[in-house]
Design a protein around this motif. Structure first.
Motif, PDB file in Angstrom:
ATOM      1  N   LYS A 131       0.834  -1.203   0.000  1.00 44.37           N
ATOM      2  CA  LYS A 131       0.000   0.000   0.000  1.00 44.37           C
ATOM      3  C   LYS A 131       0.869   1.254   0.000  1.00 44.37           C
ATOM      4  O   LYS A 131       0.570   2.236  -0.704  1.00 44.37           O
ATOM      5  CB  LYS A 131      -0.934  -0.012   1.209  1.00 44.37           C
ATOM      6  CG  LYS A 131      -1.924   1.134   1.249  1.00 44.37           C
ATOM      7  CD  LYS A 131      -2.852   0.994   2.446  1.00 44.37           C
ATOM      8  CE  LYS A 131      -3.876   2.134   2.472  1.00 44.37           C
ATOM      9  NZ  LYS A 131      -4.793   2.017   3.629  1.00 44.37           N
ATOM     10  N   TYR A 132       1.932   1.230   0.776  1.00 43.88           N
ATOM     11  CA  TYR A 132       2.866   2.363   0.850  1.00 43.88           C
ATOM     12  C   TYR A 132       3.504   2.621  -0.517  1.00 43.88           C
ATOM     13  O   TYR A 132       3.544   3.749  -1.003  1.00 43.88           O
ATOM     14  CB  TYR A 132       3.941   2.049   1.893  1.00 43.88           C
ATOM     15  CG  TYR A 132       4.930   3.155   2.183  1.00 43.88           C
ATOM     16  CD1 TYR A 132       4.679   4.081   3.192  1.00 43.88           C
ATOM     17  CD2 TYR A 132       6.125   3.263   1.485  1.00 43.88           C
ATOM     18  CE1 TYR A 132       5.594   5.086   3.498  1.00 43.88           C
ATOM     19  CE2 TYR A 132       7.051   4.259   1.776  1.00 43.88           C
ATOM     20  CZ  TYR A 132       6.771   5.158   2.782  1.00 43.88           C
ATOM     21  OH  TYR A 132       7.684   6.158   3.071  1.00 43.88           O
ATOM     22  N   LEU A 133       3.998   1.561  -1.148  1.00 47.13           N
ATOM     23  CA  LEU A 133       4.661   1.684  -2.445  1.00 47.13           C
ATOM     24  C   LEU A 133       3.683   2.156  -3.519  1.00 47.13           C
ATOM     25  O   LEU A 133       4.033   3.012  -4.350  1.00 47.13           O
ATOM     26  CB  LEU A 133       5.278   0.345  -2.847  1.00 47.13           C
ATOM     27  CG  LEU A 133       6.437  -0.154  -1.974  1.00 47.13           C
ATOM     28  CD1 LEU A 133       6.804  -1.589  -2.339  1.00 47.13           C
ATOM     29  CD2 LEU A 133       7.654   0.760  -2.111  1.00 47.13           C
ATOM     30  N   GLU A 134       2.480   1.627  -3.506  1.00 45.54           N
ATOM     31  CA  GLU A 134       1.493   2.025  -4.503  1.00 45.54           C
ATOM     32  C   GLU A 134       1.056   3.478  -4.324  1.00 45.54           C
ATOM     33  O   GLU A 134       0.716   4.157  -5.299  1.00 45.54           O
ATOM     34  CB  GLU A 134       0.272   1.099  -4.429  1.00 45.54           C
ATOM     35  CG  GLU A 134       0.540  -0.315  -4.926  1.00 45.54           C
ATOM     36  CD  GLU A 134      -0.663  -1.224  -4.810  1.00 45.54           C
ATOM     37  OE1 GLU A 134      -0.724  -2.220  -5.546  1.00 45.54           O
ATOM     38  OE2 GLU A 134      -1.562  -0.933  -3.970  1.00 45.54           O
ATOM     39  N   THR A 135       1.087   3.953  -3.094  1.00 43.19           N
ATOM     40  CA  THR A 135       0.670   5.321  -2.807  1.00 43.19           C
ATOM     41  C   THR A 135       1.730   6.338  -3.232  1.00 43.19           C
ATOM     42  O   THR A 135       1.409   7.398  -3.783  1.00 43.19           O
ATOM     43  CB  THR A 135       0.368   5.492  -1.311  1.00 43.19           C
ATOM     44  OG1 THR A 135      -0.663   4.580  -0.925  1.00 43.19           O
ATOM     45  CG2 THR A 135      -0.073   6.912  -0.991  1.00 43.19           C
ATOM     46  N   LEU A 136       3.003   6.020  -2.999  1.00 36.55           N
ATOM     47  CA  LEU A 136       4.063   7.005  -3.186  1.00 36.55           C
ATOM     48  C   LEU A 136       4.821   6.893  -4.500  1.00 36.55           C
ATOM     49  O   LEU A 136       5.408   7.884  -4.957  1.00 36.55           O
ATOM     50  CB  LEU A 136       5.080   6.909  -2.038  1.00 36.55           C
ATOM     51  CG  LEU A 136       4.565   7.149  -0.617  1.00 36.55           C
ATOM     52  CD1 LEU A 136       5.731   7.160   0.372  1.00 36.55           C
ATOM     53  CD2 LEU A 136       3.793   8.454  -0.527  1.00 36.55           C
ATOM     54  N   PHE A 137       4.836   5.727  -5.121  1.00 35.29           N
ATOM     55  CA  PHE A 137       5.736   5.512  -6.254  1.00 35.29           C
ATOM     56  C   PHE A 137       4.991   5.069  -7.511  1.00 35.29           C
ATOM     57  O   PHE A 137       3.958   4.406  -7.441  1.00 35.29           O
ATOM     58  CB  PHE A 137       6.780   4.440  -5.900  1.00 35.29           C
ATOM     59  CG  PHE A 137       7.705   4.830  -4.787  1.00 35.29           C
ATOM     60  CD1 PHE A 137       8.888   5.510  -5.048  1.00 35.29           C
ATOM     61  CD2 PHE A 137       7.391   4.505  -3.472  1.00 35.29           C
ATOM     62  CE1 PHE A 137       9.744   5.860  -4.017  1.00 35.29           C
ATOM     63  CE2 PHE A 137       8.241   4.853  -2.435  1.00 35.29           C
ATOM     64  CZ  PHE A 137       9.417   5.536  -2.705  1.00 35.29           C
ATOM     65  N   GLU A 138       5.590   5.429  -8.654  1.00 41.65           N
ATOM     66  CA  GLU A 138       5.188   4.837  -9.927  1.00 41.65           C
ATOM     67  C   GLU A 138       5.894   3.488 -10.054  1.00 41.65           C
ATOM     68  O   GLU A 138       6.951   3.263  -9.451  1.00 41.65           O
ATOM     69  CB  GLU A 138       5.589   5.743 -11.084  1.00 41.65           C
ATOM     70  CG  GLU A 138       4.929   7.119 -11.060  1.00 41.65           C
ATOM     71  CD  GLU A 138       3.440   7.072 -11.293  1.00 41.65           C
ATOM     72  OE1 GLU A 138       2.980   6.100 -11.934  1.00 41.65           O
ATOM     73  OE2 GLU A 138       2.732   7.984 -10.831  1.00 41.65           O
ATOM     74  N   ALA A 139       5.340   2.600 -10.854  1.00 45.68           N
ATOM     75  CA  ALA A 139       5.878   1.237 -10.944  1.00 45.68           C
ATOM     76  C   ALA A 139       7.337   1.206 -11.365  1.00 45.68           C
ATOM     77  O   ALA A 139       8.117   0.367 -10.894  1.00 45.68           O
ATOM     78  CB  ALA A 139       5.038   0.408 -11.919  1.00 45.68           C
ATOM     79  N   GLY A 140       7.761   2.106 -12.219  1.00 43.11           N
ATOM     80  CA  GLY A 140       9.130   2.077 -12.732  1.00 43.11           C
ATOM     81  C   GLY A 140      10.132   2.875 -11.925  1.00 43.11           C
ATOM     82  O   GLY A 140      11.307   2.949 -12.299  1.00 43.11           O
TER      83      GLY A 140
END
Length: 452
Positions: A131-140
């Motif tokens: 959830k943290y990664l999806e909220t703050l970052f783009e996939a690449g």
């Protein structure tokens, strides 16, 4: 010795691994100049993986006095550049005519009601981090994180620079398949020390500020007040928080949207953000200014406590919206008034400047096509006010006037004033009432202008 600050304490706020070679040498020279021993430099340098035993002492013996010595101020500046604020910084003294600004004050911390922070009912470590990664970052985008820790003065610190070359998409895919075993994806961490993650995307080549490739977020953290009060102030300030994380310790980590175009703008926005937080009673940890800073990783255990996401996407939606809202809070606009309240006691009108046309303190715009004679008309108006005569068909109150010339070269402008005097047939009895500011070909950045 410069007794303003204890340089041994200041050094605690500088990571030697974050310094270039010459900066490291400057620290040694400054310590020697201020009367400290080589042991202080050596012990501090041990925190850098580049450390070699005996190198500090060898360099120390080679330091010699210079015309412009490196002083303790250099160490203080290095610490300031990394977010340190002296605990007894005297600041700037106010003059008798200065005012204390309340701009940006939204919260009275003496009246703020505590806001509870609730742990997740079902503990899903991988889900927290996803959830943290999806909220703050783009996939690449490359994500930096550290799982190894070491203990210093009863406090756990990151033991190395950690990983920084895997993308958010790669991590999310692996975490989705790990069945809750974060160690199989990130490497095992010490559950006493916890783990950390960087909130801005990196270039995959390192973890310094120059490796940050998009200055999206800043960290707001305060560990000097109760977590429930921190939570309440963050909410009431409407901070544009992308992700709010419980550190598993004494603080909340608010990852705040700043959306800066570059490092220079990032620093200005973080300074503004921290200033507003401070004015509203949230004592910010000043060491967290750097865009490459580590924050606590959700989904991790730390000393028996969970590092978890409290909420995402709270407050204002963007930096621009939040800043506009903050600046509207104390805009000093007057309250509306009822016409009925003043109908029988109207205020006095401002004195007349041009009878039937313009009052003192008001504005007038003269418009017309090119070569219609606007400049001559304005010069005639200036002369009429300076001499206290009629302008066209309107009487003018005599007074001083400034003519700002942006059109003509200086000589042409001055000659034009004399030509108009002569055409009007008026004696120049009050030239002292006319000031001319010739600005053709001159420029200054607009931000440097100040009202008179």
């Amino acid at each position: 010795m410069d007794s303003t600050y204890d340089l041994m304490e200041v050094l605690n706020h500088i990571d030697p691994s974050d310094l270039e070679y010459q900066d490291w040498i400057n620290v040694g020279m400054a310590l020697q100049h201020e009367g400290y021993s080589v042991d202080v430099w050596d012990r501090w340098s041990m925190n850098d993986q580049r450390y070699h035993a005996g190198e500090c002492e060898k360099k120390w013996r080679g330091f010699h006095g210079a015309g412009t010595p490196v002083t303790g101020g250099t160490i203080v500046q290095y610490a300031r550049d990394r977010g340190w604020t002296p605990p007894y910084d005297p600041g700037t003294a106010l003059d008798w005519n200065d005012t204390v600004s309340a701009e940006g004050v939204v919260v009275d911390k003496n009246w703020v009601e505590e806001r509870e922070v609730t742990e997740p009912g079902r503990w899903d470590p991988a889900g927290e981090l996803i959830k943290y990664l999806e909220t703050l970052f783009e996939a690449g985008e490359n994500v930096g994180y550290v799982v190894k820790s070491w203990k210093k003065d009863e406090k756990f610190l990151p033991a190395d620079k950690g990983a920084f070359s895997r993308t958010a998409g790669q991590l999310i895919e692996l975490l989705s398949q790990c069945k809750g075993d974060l160690g199989s994806v990130l490497g095992d961490y010490d559950p006493e020390g916890g783990a950390w993650i960087r909130f801005n995307p990196l270039d995959g080549k390192g973890v310094k500020n120059e490796n940050v490739c998009d200055f999206k977020y800043a960290l707001v953290e305060s560990d000097s007040m109760e977590i429930e009060k921190q939570h309440a102030i963050i909410r009431e300030l409407e901070l544009p928080v992308a992700c709010l994380v419980h550190s598993g310790g004494k603080s909340l980590h608010a990852i705040v949207r700043v959306d800066a175009a570059d490092y220079s703008e990032y620093r200005k926005r973080v300074d503004y953000l921290y200033d507003i937080c401070k004015k509203n009673g949230l004592a910010i940890d000043q060491q967290n200014r750097n865009p490459s800073r580590l924050s606590r990783m959700p989904g991790i255990m730390r000393g028996g406590q969970k590092q978890f996401i409290v909420d995402t996407n709270i407050g204002k939606e963007s930096w621009a919206e939040w800043k506009e809202w903050i600046e509207s809070i104390n805009d000093d606009l007057p309250d509306p008034e009822s016409l009925d309240d003043v109908w029988n006691n109207l205020p006095e009108l401002a004195p007349t400047l041009i009878d039937g046309m313009l009052r003192q303190g008001h504005k007038m715009l003269i418009a017309g096509p090119s070569k219609a004679g606007k400049s001559f008309l304005q010069i005639e108006m200036c002369i009429a006010i300076a001499e206290g005569k009629k302008w066209l068909n309107w009487d003018c109150t005599q007074g001083k006037i400034m003519y700002v010339n942006l059109e003509l070269d200086r000589a042409s402008c001055l000659h034009r004033f004399k030509d108009v005097y002569q055409a009007l047939g008026w004696q120049p009895n009050n030239l002292k009432n006319i000031d001319i500011w010739n600005l053709r070909g001159k420029s200054r950045p607009w931000i440097s202008w100040r009202p008179c």
